[in-house]
Design a protein around this motif. Structure first.
Motif, PDB file in Angstrom:
ATOM      1  N   GLY A 110     -45.614 -51.066  89.075  1.00 35.49           N
ATOM      2  CA  GLY A 110     -46.105 -49.728  89.316  1.00 35.49           C
ATOM      3  C   GLY A 110     -47.621 -49.738  89.449  1.00 35.49           C
ATOM      4  O   GLY A 110     -48.271 -50.767  89.290  1.00 35.49           O
ATOM      5  N   GLN A 111     -48.168 -48.562  89.726  1.00 35.28           N
ATOM      6  CA  GLN A 111     -49.608 -48.461  89.965  1.00 35.28           C
ATOM      7  C   GLN A 111     -50.407 -48.445  88.672  1.00 35.28           C
ATOM      8  O   GLN A 111     -51.628 -48.630  88.688  1.00 35.28           O
ATOM      9  N   GLY A 112     -49.738 -48.245  87.553  1.00 35.83           N
ATOM     10  CA  GLY A 112     -50.413 -48.208  86.259  1.00 35.83           C
ATOM     11  C   GLY A 112     -50.760 -46.798  85.829  1.00 35.83           C
ATOM     12  O   GLY A 112     -51.080 -45.943  86.660  1.00 35.83           O
ATOM     13  N   THR A 113     -50.689 -46.576  84.531  1.00 34.71           N
ATOM     14  CA  THR A 113     -51.065 -45.287  83.973  1.00 34.71           C
ATOM     15  C   THR A 113     -51.913 -45.536  82.730  1.00 34.71           C
ATOM     16  O   THR A 113     -51.586 -46.378  81.901  1.00 34.71           O
ATOM     17  N   GLN A 114     -53.017 -44.818  82.633  1.00 35.82           N
ATOM     18  CA  GLN A 114     -53.971 -45.054  81.546  1.00 35.82           C
ATOM     19  C   GLN A 114     -53.495 -44.378  80.264  1.00 35.82           C
ATOM     20  O   GLN A 114     -53.145 -43.184  80.260  1.00 35.82           O
ATOM     21  N   VAL A 115     -53.526 -45.136  79.192  1.00 30.97           N
ATOM     22  CA  VAL A 115     -53.288 -44.607  77.854  1.00 30.97           C
ATOM     23  C   VAL A 115     -54.533 -44.880  77.027  1.00 30.97           C
ATOM     24  O   VAL A 115     -54.972 -46.033  76.910  1.00 30.97           O
ATOM     25  N   THR A 116     -55.106 -43.821  76.486  1.00 30.68           N
ATOM     26  CA  THR A 116     -56.303 -43.948  75.672  1.00 30.68           C
ATOM     27  C   THR A 116     -56.042 -43.305  74.317  1.00 30.68           C
ATOM     28  O   THR A 116     -55.640 -42.141  74.244  1.00 30.68           O
ATOM     29  N   VAL A 117     -56.278 -44.079  73.266  1.00 30.45           N
ATOM     30  CA  VAL A 117     -56.051 -43.591  71.909  1.00 30.45           C
ATOM     31  C   VAL A 117     -57.388 -43.587  71.180  1.00 30.45           C
ATOM     32  O   VAL A 117     -58.016 -44.639  71.000  1.00 30.45           O
ATOM     33  N   SER A 118     -57.812 -42.422  70.769  1.00 31.01           N
ATOM     34  CA  SER A 118     -59.088 -42.302  70.068  1.00 31.01           C
ATOM     35  C   SER A 118     -58.862 -42.369  68.560  1.00 31.01           C
ATOM     36  O   SER A 118     -57.819 -41.943  68.046  1.00 31.01           O
TER      37      SER A 118
END
Length: 119
Positions: A110-118
């Motif tokens: 897939g194209q990728g999906t950003q996951v950001t955890v602060s």
């Protein structure tokens, strides 16, 4: 030709949850090994979880007990439920499909999906 469409990434705080989805079109769904991989900045892509066509799942040690991979019964959509997220889970998450047909291996991303955890 298999096409993968991912959704569900975003920005969350530590301890929260996200659910990623990946819908596949084309190809023999019943033969798929489907999985999620991730790549953090400056690091190599690593496997997060995989699931076979009969729903046997495997997980990286770093996500065991927190993440759950599943797929629809007809096999063309895979999900990744991510609970108790940590800052170190921050990465681009990629859906992957692999299958063998007539002696040839096929693999798609897939194209990728950003996951950001602060924190």
């Amino acid at each position: 030709q298999v096409q993968l469409v991912e959704s569900g990434g975003g920005l969350v705080q530590a301890g929260e949850s996200l659910r990623l989805s990946c819908a596949a079109s084309g190809g023999p769904f019943g033969l798929y090994l489907m999985g999620w991989y991730r790549q953090a900045p400056g690091k190599e892509r690593e496997v997060v979880a995989t699931i076979t066509s009969d729903s046997t799942a495997n997980y990286a040690d770093s996500v065991k007990g927190r993440f759950t991979i599943s797929r629809e019964r007809r096999g063309n959509t895979v999900y990744l439920q991510m609970n108790s997220l940590k800052p170190e889970d921050t990465a681009i998450y990629y859906c992957n499909v692999f299958y063998t047909s007539w002696g040839r291996n096929y693999e798609y991303w897939g194209q990728g999906t950003q996951v950001t955890v602060s924190s």
